[in-house]
Design a protein around this motif. Structure first.
Motif, PDB file in Angstrom:
ATOM      1  N   ALA A   1      50.903  47.935  54.134  1.00  0.00           N
ATOM      2  CA  ALA A   1      51.830  48.870  54.769  1.00  0.00           C
ATOM      3  C   ALA A   1      52.752  49.565  53.768  1.00  0.00           C
ATOM      4  CB  ALA A   1      52.658  48.147  55.835  1.00  0.00           C
ATOM      5  N   ASP A   2      53.248  48.861  52.777  1.00  0.00           N
ATOM      6  CA  ASP A   2      54.156  49.477  51.806  1.00  0.00           C
ATOM      7  C   ASP A   2      53.442  50.544  50.977  1.00  0.00           C
ATOM      8  OD1 ASP A   2      56.293  47.914  52.655  1.00  0.00           O
ATOM      9  OD2 ASP A   2      55.893  46.352  51.170  1.00  0.00           O
ATOM     10  N   ALA A   3      52.270  50.215  50.464  1.00  0.00           N
ATOM     11  CA  ALA A   3      51.512  51.183  49.662  1.00  0.00           C
ATOM     12  C   ALA A   3      51.091  52.377  50.519  1.00  0.00           C
ATOM     13  CB  ALA A   3      50.290  50.523  49.045  1.00  0.00           C
ATOM     14  N   PHE A   4      50.660  52.114  51.739  1.00  0.00           N
ATOM     15  CA  PHE A   4      50.237  53.202  52.618  1.00  0.00           C
ATOM     16  C   PHE A   4      51.412  54.098  52.981  1.00  0.00           C
ATOM     17  CE2 PHE A   4      46.426  50.682  54.547  1.00  0.00           C
ATOM     18  CZ  PHE A   4      45.841  50.616  53.297  1.00  0.00           C
TER      19      PHE A   4
ATOM     20  N   ALA B   1      54.021  54.843  51.196  1.00  0.00           N
ATOM     21  CA  ALA B   1      54.292  55.735  50.065  1.00  0.00           C
ATOM     22  C   ALA B   1      53.285  56.878  50.021  1.00  0.00           C
ATOM     23  CB  ALA B   1      54.266  54.944  48.763  1.00  0.00           C
ATOM     24  N   CYS B   2      52.020  56.539  50.211  1.00  0.00           N
ATOM     25  CA  CYS B   2      50.958  57.554  50.203  1.00  0.00           C
ATOM     26  C   CYS B   2      51.119  58.519  51.382  1.00  0.00           C
ATOM     27  CB  CYS B   2      49.602  56.869  50.251  1.00  0.00           C
ATOM     28  SG  CYS B   2      48.220  58.019  50.217  1.00  0.00           S
ATOM     29  N   TYR B   3      51.395  57.980  52.554  1.00  0.00           N
ATOM     30  CA  TYR B   3      51.566  58.825  53.740  1.00  0.00           C
ATOM     31  C   TYR B   3      52.755  59.752  53.582  1.00  0.00           C
ATOM     32  CZ  TYR B   3      48.202  55.847  56.258  1.00  0.00           C
ATOM     33  OH  TYR B   3      47.084  55.166  56.667  1.00  0.00           O
ATOM     34  N   GLY B   4      53.809  59.282  52.933  1.00  0.00           N
ATOM     35  CA  GLY B   4      54.964  60.138  52.680  1.00  0.00           C
ATOM     36  C   GLY B   4      54.599  61.323  51.806  1.00  0.00           C
ATOM     37  N   ARG B   5      53.778  61.063  50.800  1.00  0.00           N
ATOM     38  CA  ARG B   5      53.340  62.162  49.930  1.00  0.00           C
ATOM     39  C   ARG B   5      52.369  63.088  50.654  1.00  0.00           C
ATOM     40  NH1 ARG B   5      53.281  59.934  43.934  1.00  0.00           N
ATOM     41  NH2 ARG B   5      55.172  58.693  44.079  1.00  0.00           N
ATOM     42  N   MET B   6      51.548  62.522  51.525  1.00  0.00           N
ATOM     43  CA  MET B   6      50.654  63.377  52.319  1.00  0.00           C
ATOM     44  C   MET B   6      51.481  64.320  53.202  1.00  0.00           C
ATOM     45  SD  MET B   6      47.453  62.906  51.635  1.00  0.00           S
ATOM     46  CE  MET B   6      46.659  63.604  53.056  1.00  0.00           C
ATOM     47  N   ALA B   7      52.528  63.787  53.813  1.00  0.00           N
ATOM     48  CA  ALA B   7      53.400  64.616  54.651  1.00  0.00           C
ATOM     49  C   ALA B   7      54.046  65.727  53.823  1.00  0.00           C
ATOM     50  CB  ALA B   7      54.458  63.756  55.325  1.00  0.00           C
TER      51      ALA B   7
ATOM     52  N   SER C   1      37.739  50.713  54.149  1.00  0.00           N
ATOM     53  CA  SER C   1      39.088  50.488  53.633  1.00  0.00           C
ATOM     54  C   SER C   1      40.070  51.419  54.319  1.00  0.00           C
ATOM     55  CB  SER C   1      39.134  50.736  52.120  1.00  0.00           C
ATOM     56  OG  SER C   1      38.354  49.788  51.431  1.00  0.00           O
ATOM     57  N   ALA C   2      41.208  50.874  54.689  1.00  0.00           N
ATOM     58  CA  ALA C   2      42.227  51.645  55.396  1.00  0.00           C
ATOM     59  C   ALA C   2      43.048  52.491  54.423  1.00  0.00           C
ATOM     60  CB  ALA C   2      43.147  50.682  56.152  1.00  0.00           C
ATOM     61  N   GLY C   3      43.767  53.456  54.978  1.00  0.00           N
ATOM     62  CA  GLY C   3      44.726  54.232  54.207  1.00  0.00           C
ATOM     63  C   GLY C   3      44.144  55.335  53.349  1.00  0.00           C
ATOM     64  N   ARG C   4      42.954  55.836  53.670  1.00  0.00           N
ATOM     65  CA  ARG C   4      42.301  56.851  52.836  1.00  0.00           C
ATOM     66  C   ARG C   4      42.180  58.194  53.558  1.00  0.00           C
ATOM     67  NH1 ARG C   4      36.782  54.709  51.446  1.00  0.00           N
ATOM     68  NH2 ARG C   4      36.903  54.002  53.587  1.00  0.00           N
ATOM     69  N   PHE C   5      42.099  59.253  52.759  1.00  0.00           N
ATOM     70  CA  PHE C   5      41.931  60.608  53.269  1.00  0.00           C
ATOM     71  C   PHE C   5      40.956  61.376  52.393  1.00  0.00           C
ATOM     72  CE2 PHE C   5      46.214  59.282  54.292  1.00  0.00           C
ATOM     73  CZ  PHE C   5      46.365  59.650  55.620  1.00  0.00           C
ATOM     74  N   ILE C   6      40.289  62.340  53.005  1.00  0.00           N
ATOM     75  CA  ILE C   6      39.535  63.362  52.278  1.00  0.00           C
ATOM     76  C   ILE C   6      40.348  64.639  52.445  1.00  0.00           C
ATOM     77  CG2 ILE C   6      37.424  64.741  52.160  1.00  0.00           C
ATOM     78  CD1 ILE C   6      36.046  62.339  53.657  1.00  0.00           C
ATOM     79  N   VAL C   7      40.715  65.271  51.342  1.00  0.00           N
ATOM     80  CA  VAL C   7      41.471  66.513  51.421  1.00  0.00           C
ATOM     81  C   VAL C   7      40.804  67.578  50.561  1.00  0.00           C
ATOM     82  CG1 VAL C   7      43.660  65.311  51.865  1.00  0.00           C
ATOM     83  CG2 VAL C   7      43.094  65.974  49.534  1.00  0.00           C
ATOM     84  N   SER C   8      41.006  68.823  50.949  1.00  0.00           N
ATOM     85  CA  SER C   8      40.588  69.921  50.091  1.00  0.00           C
ATOM     86  C   SER C   8      41.827  70.702  49.693  1.00  0.00           C
ATOM     87  CB  SER C   8      39.532  70.808  50.765  1.00  0.00           C
ATOM     88  OG  SER C   8      40.031  71.412  51.934  1.00  0.00           O
ATOM     89  N   VAL C   9      41.788  71.218  48.466  1.00  0.00           N
ATOM     90  CA  VAL C   9      42.941  71.866  47.861  1.00  0.00           C
ATOM     91  C   VAL C   9      42.471  73.144  47.176  1.00  0.00           C
ATOM     92  CG1 VAL C   9      44.753  71.593  46.100  1.00  0.00           C
ATOM     93  CG2 VAL C   9      44.063  69.620  47.494  1.00  0.00           C
ATOM     94  N   ALA C  10      43.154  74.256  47.454  1.00  0.00           N
ATOM     95  CA  ALA C  10      42.831  75.519  46.784  1.00  0.00           C
ATOM     96  C   ALA C  10      43.114  75.392  45.296  1.00  0.00           C
ATOM     97  CB  ALA C  10      43.655  76.651  47.383  1.00  0.00           C
ATOM     98  N   PRO C  11      42.326  76.074  44.461  1.00  0.00           N
ATOM     99  CA  PRO C  11      42.569  76.005  43.011  1.00  0.00           C
ATOM    100  C   PRO C  11      44.006  76.351  42.628  1.00  0.00           C
ATOM    101  CG  PRO C  11      40.451  77.022  43.438  1.00  0.00           C
ATOM    102  CD  PRO C  11      41.127  76.853  44.779  1.00  0.00           C
TER     103      PRO C  11
END
Length: 178
Positions: free
Chosen positions: A43-46, A48-54, A111-121
């Motif tokens: 939960a703690d690691a997720f 932090a990651c979720y905060g950055r995703m937001a 594994s929990a806590g993962r995302f696939i994202v796409s990002v413009a160059p």
């Protein structure tokens, strides 16, 4: 934020760590296995990651975002390709992982806590700076040709599937219900 790929040339990232967590997975169910290593939640690691995703979403850094869960990357990579009717290339050797030494584990771990994202160059540097120190890696790119090409950890091509083939397989089991 929608899950569908938007523009050829966008970069594809996996956010979060893939571990050897196939216990109770869809993959093992197809093999009539149960497994021992069930997905664990940190939960703690997720958080932090979720905060950055937001933050990334608020800052408009993501072209698309999709959670990885039931079925793992092997199910969710095709889903994002089908959603945008675009292709993508993926190199499994680049996926952030811990204790994984097989392609099938990388593809189907739940594994929990993962995302696939796409990002413009144009957003690549800002995205990577935001996620510095986090388990994130650019694993490929969006392509105009509507085809998913997955390269294994040893560099060999594991699969090349067209969006049409993936949609037919996705809809196939339900027959006339769709």
């Amino acid at each position: 934020q929608t899950m569908d790929l938007k523009v050829p040339g966008d970069w594809v990232y996996v956010v979060g760590t893939t571990q050897n967590e196939l216990g109770g997975s869809e993959y093992y169910a197809t093999l009539s296995k149960v497994g021992l290593n069930v997905p664990q939640v940190d939960a703690d690691a997720f958080a932090a990651c979720y905060g950055r995703m937001a933050q990334a979403i608020r800052q408009g850094l993501l072209a698309s975002c999709h959670g990885v869960y039931r079925g793992g990357l092997g199910v969710h990579l095709p889903m994002v390709a089908m959603g945008g009717n675009l292709g993508l290339t993926v190199d499994l050797a680049r996926v952030p992982a811990n204790g994984v030494d097989r392609d099938d584990t990388l593809l189907f771990s739940e594994s929990a806590g993962r995302f696939i994202v796409s990002v413009a160059p144009t957003n690549k540097t800002a995205f990577e700076n935001l996620f510095e120190g986090m388990p994130v890696a650019c694993v490929g790119a969006v392509t105009e040709a509507p085809e998913l090409k997955i390269t294994g950890m040893d560099g060999s091509v594991l699969a090349t599937l067209t969006v049409a083939e993936m949609k037919a397989a996705w809809n196939g089991p339900f027959g006339d219900l769709i």
